[in-house]
Motif scaffolding. Sequence first.
Motif, PDB file in Angstrom:
ATOM      1  N   PHE A 174       0.835  -1.209   0.000  1.00 58.95           N
ATOM      2  CA  PHE A 174       0.000   0.000   0.000  1.00 58.95           C
ATOM      3  C   PHE A 174       0.866   1.254   0.000  1.00 58.95           C
ATOM      4  CE2 PHE A 174      -2.904  -3.174   1.631  1.00 58.95           C
ATOM      5  CZ  PHE A 174      -4.055  -2.894   0.909  1.00 58.95           C
ATOM      6  N   GLU A 175       0.363   2.213  -0.710  1.00 58.00           N
ATOM      7  CA  GLU A 175       1.034   3.507  -0.882  1.00 58.00           C
ATOM      8  C   GLU A 175       1.472   4.130   0.450  1.00 58.00           C
ATOM      9  OE1 GLU A 175      -1.582   5.850  -3.224  1.00 58.00           O
ATOM     10  OE2 GLU A 175      -0.257   7.585  -3.328  1.00 58.00           O
ATOM     11  N   GLY A 176       0.634   3.983   1.464  1.00 59.09           N
ATOM     12  CA  GLY A 176       0.917   4.642   2.734  1.00 59.09           C
ATOM     13  C   GLY A 176       1.917   3.928   3.619  1.00 59.09           C
ATOM     14  N   GLY A 177       2.417   2.750   3.194  1.00 60.62           N
ATOM     15  CA  GLY A 177       3.490   2.121   3.949  1.00 60.62           C
ATOM     16  C   GLY A 177       3.222   0.744   4.517  1.00 60.62           C
ATOM     17  N   GLU A 178       2.075   0.127   4.199  1.00 59.97           N
ATOM     18  CA  GLU A 178       1.738  -1.150   4.819  1.00 59.97           C
ATOM     19  C   GLU A 178       1.796  -2.319   3.834  1.00 59.97           C
ATOM     20  OE1 GLU A 178      -0.120   1.600   5.131  1.00 59.97           O
ATOM     21  OE2 GLU A 178       0.237   2.145   7.228  1.00 59.97           O
ATOM     22  N   VAL A 179       1.779  -3.521   4.393  1.00 61.88           N
ATOM     23  CA  VAL A 179       1.690  -4.763   3.611  1.00 61.88           C
ATOM     24  C   VAL A 179       0.550  -5.604   4.180  1.00 61.88           C
ATOM     25  CG1 VAL A 179       4.168  -4.820   3.071  1.00 61.88           C
ATOM     26  CG2 VAL A 179       3.304  -6.053   5.091  1.00 61.88           C
ATOM     27  N   PHE A 180       0.076  -6.586   3.387  1.00 60.30           N
ATOM     28  CA  PHE A 180      -1.039  -7.426   3.835  1.00 60.30           C
ATOM     29  C   PHE A 180      -1.033  -8.746   3.078  1.00 60.30           C
ATOM     30  CE2 PHE A 180      -5.580  -8.491   4.533  1.00 60.30           C
ATOM     31  CZ  PHE A 180      -5.653  -8.230   5.897  1.00 60.30           C
ATOM     32  N   ARG A 181      -1.347  -9.817   3.802  1.00 60.63           N
ATOM     33  CA  ARG A 181      -1.513 -11.122   3.148  1.00 60.63           C
ATOM     34  C   ARG A 181      -2.898 -11.138   2.497  1.00 60.63           C
ATOM     35  NH1 ARG A 181      -0.142 -14.607   8.319  1.00 60.63           N
ATOM     36  NH2 ARG A 181      -1.014 -12.693   9.226  1.00 60.63           N
ATOM     37  N   SER A 182      -2.943 -10.926   1.195  1.00 62.94           N
ATOM     38  CA  SER A 182      -4.186 -10.610   0.489  1.00 62.94           C
ATOM     39  C   SER A 182      -4.811 -11.764  -0.263  1.00 62.94           C
ATOM     40  CB  SER A 182      -3.935  -9.486  -0.509  1.00 62.94           C
ATOM     41  OG  SER A 182      -3.887  -8.265   0.159  1.00 62.94           O
ATOM     42  N   GLY A 183      -4.065 -12.814  -0.468  1.00 68.34           N
ATOM     43  CA  GLY A 183      -4.608 -13.989  -1.146  1.00 68.34           C
ATOM     44  C   GLY A 183      -4.190 -15.212  -0.351  1.00 68.34           C
ATOM     45  N   CYS A 184      -5.133 -15.755   0.427  1.00 70.97           N
ATOM     46  CA  CYS A 184      -4.817 -16.801   1.410  1.00 70.97           C
ATOM     47  C   CYS A 184      -5.687 -18.020   1.170  1.00 70.97           C
ATOM     48  CB  CYS A 184      -5.099 -16.293   2.822  1.00 70.97           C
ATOM     49  SG  CYS A 184      -4.136 -14.844   3.284  1.00 70.97           S
ATOM     50  N   CYS A 185      -5.059 -19.174   0.935  1.00 64.83           N
ATOM     51  CA  CYS A 185      -5.778 -20.429   0.717  1.00 64.83           C
ATOM     52  C   CYS A 185      -5.755 -21.284   1.980  1.00 64.83           C
ATOM     53  CB  CYS A 185      -5.107 -21.241  -0.396  1.00 64.83           C
ATOM     54  SG  CYS A 185      -5.100 -20.423  -1.991  1.00 64.83           S
ATOM     55  N   TYR A 186      -6.892 -21.876   2.278  1.00 66.04           N
ATOM     56  CA  TYR A 186      -7.010 -22.810   3.398  1.00 66.04           C
ATOM     57  C   TYR A 186      -7.765 -24.042   2.953  1.00 66.04           C
ATOM     58  CZ  TYR A 186      -5.899 -18.772   6.362  1.00 66.04           C
ATOM     59  OH  TYR A 186      -5.287 -17.698   6.941  1.00 66.04           O
TER      60      TYR A 186
ATOM     61  N   LEU B 170       8.296 -12.013   8.943  1.00 61.50           N
ATOM     62  CA  LEU B 170       8.397 -10.607   8.567  1.00 61.50           C
ATOM     63  C   LEU B 170       8.171 -10.451   7.067  1.00 61.50           C
ATOM     64  CD1 LEU B 170      11.724  -9.991  10.536  1.00 61.50           C
ATOM     65  CD2 LEU B 170       9.634  -8.708  11.012  1.00 61.50           C
ATOM     66  N   ILE B 171       7.437  -9.404   6.685  1.00 58.19           N
ATOM     67  CA  ILE B 171       7.268  -9.054   5.265  1.00 58.19           C
ATOM     68  C   ILE B 171       7.693  -7.602   5.091  1.00 58.19           C
ATOM     69  CG2 ILE B 171       5.604  -8.692   3.386  1.00 58.19           C
ATOM     70  CD1 ILE B 171       3.896 -10.942   4.519  1.00 58.19           C
ATOM     71  N   SER B 172       8.505  -7.344   4.062  1.00 56.55           N
ATOM     72  CA  SER B 172       8.985  -5.980   3.820  1.00 56.55           C
ATOM     73  C   SER B 172       8.099  -5.227   2.839  1.00 56.55           C
ATOM     74  CB  SER B 172      10.402  -5.995   3.229  1.00 56.55           C
ATOM     75  OG  SER B 172      11.343  -6.283   4.214  1.00 56.55           O
ATOM     76  N   TRP B 173       7.989  -3.928   3.118  1.00 58.16           N
ATOM     77  CA  TRP B 173       7.396  -2.943   2.230  1.00 58.16           C
ATOM     78  C   TRP B 173       8.546  -2.058   1.744  1.00 58.16           C
ATOM     79  CZ3 TRP B 173       7.795   2.302   2.340  1.00 58.16           C
ATOM     80  CH2 TRP B 173       6.851   3.071   1.636  1.00 58.16           C
ATOM     81  N   PHE B 174       8.554  -1.729   0.449  1.00 61.40           N
ATOM     82  CA  PHE B 174       9.571  -0.815  -0.083  1.00 61.40           C
ATOM     83  C   PHE B 174       8.920   0.407  -0.706  1.00 61.40           C
ATOM     84  CE2 PHE B 174      11.883  -4.797   0.064  1.00 61.40           C
ATOM     85  CZ  PHE B 174      13.078  -4.395   0.606  1.00 61.40           C
ATOM     86  N   GLU B 175       9.580   1.505  -0.510  1.00 62.28           N
ATOM     87  CA  GLU B 175       9.128   2.810  -0.997  1.00 62.28           C
ATOM     88  C   GLU B 175       8.749   2.787  -2.480  1.00 62.28           C
ATOM     89  OE1 GLU B 175      12.194   5.504   0.082  1.00 62.28           O
ATOM     90  OE2 GLU B 175      11.181   7.273  -0.738  1.00 62.28           O
ATOM     91  N   GLY B 176       9.512   2.053  -3.272  1.00 60.95           N
ATOM     92  CA  GLY B 176       9.303   2.070  -4.715  1.00 60.95           C
ATOM     93  C   GLY B 176       8.162   1.193  -5.197  1.00 60.95           C
ATOM     94  N   GLY B 177       7.504   0.445  -4.299  1.00 60.67           N
ATOM     95  CA  GLY B 177       6.314  -0.281  -4.706  1.00 60.67           C
ATOM     96  C   GLY B 177       6.331  -1.796  -4.551  1.00 60.67           C
ATOM     97  N   GLU B 178       7.372  -2.357  -3.936  1.00 60.64           N
ATOM     98  CA  GLU B 178       7.478  -3.815  -3.874  1.00 60.64           C
ATOM     99  C   GLU B 178       7.276  -4.357  -2.453  1.00 60.64           C
ATOM    100  OE1 GLU B 178       9.745  -1.868  -5.348  1.00 60.64           O
ATOM    101  OE2 GLU B 178       9.386  -2.333  -7.473  1.00 60.64           O
ATOM    102  N   VAL B 179       7.077  -5.664  -2.383  1.00 58.57           N
ATOM    103  CA  VAL B 179       7.017  -6.386  -1.106  1.00 58.57           C
ATOM    104  C   VAL B 179       7.985  -7.566  -1.171  1.00 58.57           C
ATOM    105  CG1 VAL B 179       4.584  -5.796  -0.703  1.00 58.57           C
ATOM    106  CG2 VAL B 179       5.163  -7.945  -1.865  1.00 58.57           C
ATOM    107  N   PHE B 180       8.324  -8.115   0.006  1.00 58.56           N
ATOM    108  CA  PHE B 180       9.272  -9.234   0.048  1.00 58.56           C
ATOM    109  C   PHE B 180       9.084 -10.020   1.345  1.00 58.56           C
ATOM    110  CE2 PHE B 180      13.548 -11.252   0.101  1.00 58.56           C
ATOM    111  CZ  PHE B 180      13.616 -11.657  -1.216  1.00 58.56           C
ATOM    112  N   ARG B 181       9.190 -11.355   1.208  1.00 53.09           N
ATOM    113  CA  ARG B 181       9.183 -12.199   2.417  1.00 53.09           C
ATOM    114  C   ARG B 181      10.568 -12.119   3.056  1.00 53.09           C
ATOM    115  NH1 ARG B 181       7.054 -17.462  -0.540  1.00 53.09           N
ATOM    116  NH2 ARG B 181       8.189 -16.371  -2.195  1.00 53.09           N
ATOM    117  N   SER B 182      10.693 -11.330   4.098  1.00 49.13           N
ATOM    118  CA  SER B 182      12.009 -10.929   4.616  1.00 49.13           C
ATOM    119  C   SER B 182      12.476 -11.678   5.843  1.00 49.13           C
ATOM    120  CB  SER B 182      11.970  -9.439   4.954  1.00 49.13           C
ATOM    121  OG  SER B 182      12.083  -8.686   3.782  1.00 49.13           O
ATOM    122  N   GLY B 183      11.583 -12.373   6.498  1.00 52.44           N
ATOM    123  CA  GLY B 183      11.983 -13.164   7.655  1.00 52.44           C
ATOM    124  C   GLY B 183      11.342 -14.525   7.531  1.00 52.44           C
ATOM    125  N   CYS B 184      12.143 -15.520   7.137  1.00 52.80           N
ATOM    126  CA  CYS B 184      11.623 -16.834   6.744  1.00 52.80           C
ATOM    127  C   CYS B 184      12.298 -17.926   7.565  1.00 52.80           C
ATOM    128  CB  CYS B 184      11.919 -17.106   5.270  1.00 52.80           C
ATOM    129  SG  CYS B 184      11.179 -15.906   4.139  1.00 52.80           S
TER     130      CYS B 184
END
Lengths: 244, 244, 244, 244
Positions: A174-186, B170-184
Amino acid sequence: MTTIKVTVWNEYRHEKTNPQVAEIYPEGIHGAIAGHLRTAGELDVSTATLDEPEHGLTDEVLDRTDVLIWWGHLAHGDVRDDIADKVRERVLQGMGLIVLHSGHGSKVFERLLGTRTGALKWRDDGERERLWVIEHGHPIVDGLGDYIDIPKEEMYGERFEIPAPDELVLISWFEGGEVFRSGCCYRRGKGKLFYFRPGHETFPVYHHPQVLQVIHNAVKWAAPTRGATVSYGRIASGSLNGGQ
Amino acid sequence: MTTIKVTVWNEYRHEKTNPQVAEIYPEGIHGAIAGHLRTAGELDVSTATLDEPEHGLTDEVLDRTDVLIWWGHLAHGDVRDDIADKVRERVLQGMGLIVLHSGHGSKVFERLLGTRTGALKWRDDGERERLWVIEHGHPIVDGLGDYIDIPKEEMYGERFEIPAPDELVLISWFEGGEVFRSGCCYRRGKGKLFYFRPGHETFPVYHHPQVLQVIHNAVKWAAPTRGATVSYGRIASGSLNGGQ
Amino acid sequence: MTTIKVTVWNEYRHEKTNPQVAEIYPEGIHGAIAGHLRTAGELDVSTATLDEPEHGLTDEVLDRTDVLIWWGHLAHGDVRDDIADKVRERVLQGMGLIVLHSGHGSKVFERLLGTRTGALKWRDDGERERLWVIEHGHPIVDGLGDYIDIPKEEMYGERFEIPAPDELVLISWFEGGEVFRSGCCYRRGKGKLFYFRPGHETFPVYHHPQVLQVIHNAVKWAAPTRGATVSYGRIASGSLNGGQ
Amino acid sequence: MTTIKVTVWNEYRHEKTNPQVAEIYPEGIHGAIAGHLRTAGELDVSTATLDEPEHGLTDEVLDRTDVLIWWGHLAHGDVRDDIADKVRERVLQGMGLIVLHSGHGSKVFERLLGTRTGALKWRDDGERERLWVIEHGHPIVDGLGDYIDIPKEEMYGERFEIPAPDELVLISWFEGGEVFRSGCCYRRGKGKLFYFRPGHETFPVYHHPQVLQVIHNAVKWAAPTRGATVSYGRIASGSLNGGQ
């Protein structure tokens, strides 16, 4: 391949009271989703809403439902306990369930997963969301590229109180700085659940081609498989030589 | 609680050739990490580097290593196959392994996980990273808040070709628009692995208190447990009445 | 290491009505387990039972409980809904929970996992059980060999309707031909759950040294960790520059 | 639904040197499996064996392989490293892989999973095996009942050194007292792997209808999906507004 029978369930309250929502979804969120799925062929699509008798989820309706799609928000508390329990039971018996966006706080989702699924961070400022593909071999992301881009959305942020998904297919930025697990299979009981985050009522998210495509993919993924026929309860000893 | 013996391994090439890196890490990346861990008490900390004989990873060194920390980047190809295989074997026998940042492309990591772990997106423009806590009850995030904020970092983006982590912390958010699984977290054989993303050599990431705290937490998490003593190979029938 | 506070909860009905059970467990199943854990040092052990006021699970009791052990069978239905919900809430907030044997059918376990956890196969003919170690590096099996051997037990057989465990640590073999997932770890909310199968009331299973050892190991595993402090609810945009 | 192209690979050595095996499998293990799959319709089935040039696994063959089935035992060491690596690469790119029985010790399986997959217990006394269904909603067990019963088999016992499966579908019970994770699903890269235990060469296991049915089910499950098209490597900043 047999036709999959889909029921799109919607709380259908925002559309009646908020002109902004009514303008985006003149036939309701359920109508928008059902309308798209009908064009997809191969599917037999119905709708049901909260204010119908039994919330539109009679036994007859559920008997002809392979996959149930669930959108709710304001009125989770108005869903009858017995109907939430009946839906849970159907999922455990094999019916597919796709929970959308604010449906994360519904009785049905919480009772199937066991955690306080309503708990997350949020902000409805209409910011950019990007859903990144994590498992690119998964059928739910069929036809996508690296990500889905949604120009304006409500933000949901972690920590989201769900059990770790059996398969984590999409993660949102998200633009404002957050992340989310958005597609989750169970996989629960004999059924399959997919939680898919996008869909705030004040943005035209269910007109976005790739969001609709993921919902369509998810319907195919969540459809019941024949699977194995298992039994429960007391069994005799010495049944060892009996085969099945 | 017995003292955990930690060996911090570093490729240690950037620091010798790039003055910018040398200024940030005058005693090497390994020196910065080891220096912090030494202040933490409870740990017995050594270092080893690529250009030492046997890369500093002799049997004697590994015999007194409970947890190995791995940083490499430029010279993954210079690591001897037999030594990469020896480290893999040690992990499967119970040694903890913490792989940092560009170590994702190392022989050790790839051979333990089986996928092409070098595959991901990246951009080294020095942008903001936020690592969000996903599993707040996990010991690896002890003492953190909602996230770790790093003002300037190299970006890593999904799709990252790893097996789905056993625990995604942990999941990372980056300023430029990406995400990453950062703590596995992974359990492999009798050992535990933790992949932790932060750490580009041209930014002072290993002076960041919370990054160092996670590494310290991970050392304690990855330390071998006694566990059970299991056997392999041919076993006789009728051993049923024999207990263990 | 701080002392872990354990509460052993038992339905405590069989012992009062069945002389065979009373003879095996003169101080109740809870008394046998608590007695063993008290000898282990490091633990502060209490007990609670169904027929005490509020089932012995007042807020005061739960406030001083790090790990709750649960044994129930006949009287799952007699557990008050509000108390089952309170226990669930505590687990999601970080309290450890160890569910034993027939506790699989309890309200607490079912509400935390979401599936119909009462569903399995069973036969109480007193046959041999062998619990095989699957994850030998796991702290819950500390000190074991390849397996635990129990000469006479009630059989539980698959299909067991649980979500796939986050970590599957033990699988049982039964003389009569069945298998069962007998040591199952879950992370839910901030808490940890362990389901451990052995323990039929008519056999002296809670006098078996290795069964008691696993329970002791599980108490240490399930004890709360500090973890991270996370928040939920609406958050402002632009909080990006504020760190934590 | 498009036709799935299957290649059944067999070491094909036992059949040439052991008359007992030759009698059970006059056309080789690959011949028995391929013969069955051909009757199933919908599949385009070929075979390949170790002693053909390039083990029968040329680029042309792999180009027309959607799912590769692998049986090996005596001669894992005779498989060329470059061919094992090529197969691994294909799986990560999306080819399905089904590894049977003693194929657990193959280079292909070990390199894809990263652990010492050859490590397990075994005994070839010809004892009864029962494979219990754990996930009855999974397509791999379509059409089964509670279990598959095999009158005479080689035993494999835990501890089996594999990563915890992404989905554990079947667990075996053995007459002599052991259990085994016998049906294990993995997602690796864009591909899917299924390990299926039954199949000792001296017993007619690949003539057992339900064993063949599971292999057929697994072919359909492991077949590549279109999925998403993702990219790797350096990406520019500011690509945020560009969609895909």
